[in-house]
Write a protein that holds these residues in place. Structure first.
Motif, PDB file in Angstrom:
ATOM      1  N   UNK A   1       0.818  -1.215   0.000  1.00  0.00           N
ATOM      2  CA  UNK A   1       0.000   0.000   0.000  1.00  0.00           C
ATOM      3  C   UNK A   1       0.850   1.262   0.000  1.00  0.00           C
ATOM      4  N   UNK A   2       2.007   1.239   0.628  1.00  0.00           N
ATOM      5  CA  UNK A   2       2.909   2.391   0.578  1.00  0.00           C
ATOM      6  C   UNK A   2       3.429   2.607  -0.829  1.00  0.00           C
ATOM      7  N   UNK A   3       3.818   1.539  -1.504  1.00  0.00           N
ATOM      8  CA  UNK A   3       4.317   1.673  -2.870  1.00  0.00           C
ATOM      9  C   UNK A   3       3.208   2.081  -3.830  1.00  0.00           C
TER      10      UNK A   3
ATOM     11  N   UNK B   1       0.627   3.921  -3.057  1.00  0.00           N
ATOM     12  CA  UNK B   1       0.356   5.330  -2.795  1.00  0.00           C
ATOM     13  C   UNK B   1       1.419   6.226  -3.422  1.00  0.00           C
ATOM     14  N   UNK B   2       2.683   5.809  -3.333  1.00  0.00           N
ATOM     15  CA  UNK B   2       3.765   6.635  -3.885  1.00  0.00           C
ATOM     16  C   UNK B   2       3.716   6.676  -5.409  1.00  0.00           C
ATOM     17  N   UNK B   3       3.301   5.570  -6.043  1.00  0.00           N
ATOM     18  CA  UNK B   3       3.223   5.559  -7.507  1.00  0.00           C
ATOM     19  C   UNK B   3       2.047   6.358  -8.028  1.00  0.00           C
ATOM     20  N   UNK B   4       1.046   6.568  -7.167  1.00  0.00           N
ATOM     21  CA  UNK B   4      -0.129   7.338  -7.582  1.00  0.00           C
ATOM     22  C   UNK B   4       0.083   8.843  -7.460  1.00  0.00           C
ATOM     23  N   UNK B   5       1.156   9.237  -6.767  1.00  0.00           N
ATOM     24  CA  UNK B   5       1.402  10.670  -6.565  1.00  0.00           C
ATOM     25  C   UNK B   5       1.925  11.340  -7.831  1.00  0.00           C
TER      26      UNK B   5
END
Length: 312
Positions: A304-306, A308-312
């Motif tokens: 989920x962290x990865x 979220x970071x790719x969606x930024x």
């Protein structure tokens, strides 16, 4: 009877279950990572304890005796009970643990997921080891989970096995991965007509019992793509797509990872494709284990962290 019970231990129970299930001393030895003479010696002791041949030859094959047929399941239950006795409920200190976590996954999981998970485990539980196993069409991961050969499976299934515990990790979009010089590469989306007219790179199924999301969707619509190349590994599909005019259909997180390494373009798939759902699966035998609950929490956090970071 008491003398027989005193002679049994966890090692002999594991050999008993494995030999009966494999119906072969050599295959059992390979699974147990022991020498064939050692397993033969344990089988001899088991025959003396039970007063039964346990395995007998039938032509070129070995088959369990009537008594042995029910012993494998009983041995597995006894092993689970022994493991439960040794666990300390509610107590797991990552920094002090000395455990081995065995995880199976197909290679369409982007390496960044696994790398970050390994990094997390190394930082918080330095005494623990991570063993990665490949999923393939001949690997019975359901049996491996139930028989203490695996702790966790990460993957994507149109219909996950109902008898296993399951946790949704991520929903991802289906995309098309193709060479940057492909005639379609300048579009944002590959329409259905162009998709069906193109040549495709298709991965081998990683589970015999199920089609993948792409094949399931096409079959439901009675459509068929032109499979020009079949590959055993998803990473190989990405590499071939970069150097050919064929399309590779996969999950967005996987596509973006490889597009950062190779001359590839990522396009939206034709409308109507369902989203891919990635899960982690585990067996009831580790459901309440504090150590495995910690492991599953780390997997969830990393994915989920990865995402979220790719969606930024």
């Amino acid at each position: 009877m008491t003398r027989g019970i005193d002679q049994l231990d966890g090692h002999l129970l594991r050999v008993l279950a494995t030999v009966i299930e494999e119906r072969s001393v050599s295959r059992a030895a390979a699974r147990l990572r022991q020498s064939q003479p050692a397993v033969s010696g344990s089988l001899k002791r088991l025959r003396e304890i039970f007063g039964d041949a346990l395995l007998v030859r039938d032509g070129t094959a070995m088959v369990p005796t009537a008594r042995a047929a029910g012993l494998a399941g009983q041995a597995r239950h006894a092993l689970d009970a022994l493991e439960a006795m040794l666990q300390q409920p509610g107590h797991f200190v990552p920094g002090e643990a000395q455990l081995r976590f065995r995880i199976a996954s197909p290679d369409y999981i982007a390496p960044a997921w696994i790398a970050h998970l390994v990094q997390r485990v190394a930082a918080e539980a330095p005494g623990c080891r991570v063993e990665l196993r490949p999923l393939g069409p001949t690997y019975d991961y359901e049996r491996a989970l139930g028989e203490d050969e695996l702790d966790l499976v990460i993957g994507n299934w149109p219909a996950p096995p109902e008898h296993l515990h399951i946790s949704l990790l991520l929903e991802d979009e289906v995309v098309c991965l193709l060479a940057r010089d492909h005639p379609l590469a300048r579009r944002k989306r590959v329409d259905e007509a162009a998709y069906l007219a193109a040549g495709h790179i298709v991965p081998l199924p990683y589970a015999l019992a199920q089609r993948g999301v792409v094949e399931t969707h096409l079959a439901e619509r009675r459509l068929q793509r032109d499979a020009r190349v079949q590959v055993p590994y998803f990473a190989l599909g990405a590499s071939i797509a970069a150097q050919t005019q064929f399309i590779f259909t996969t999950a967005r997180h996987f596509a973006h990872y490889h597009a950062g390494l190779l001359p590839l373009a990522v396009l939206q798939a034709p409308e109507g494709f369902p989203r891919m759902r990635f899960y982690q699966l585990w067996h009831d035998r580790v459901h309440h284990s504090p150590a495995h609950r910690w492991l599953r929490a780390q997997v969830t956090r990393v994915v989920r962290e990865l995402a979220a970071s790719s969606a930024e």
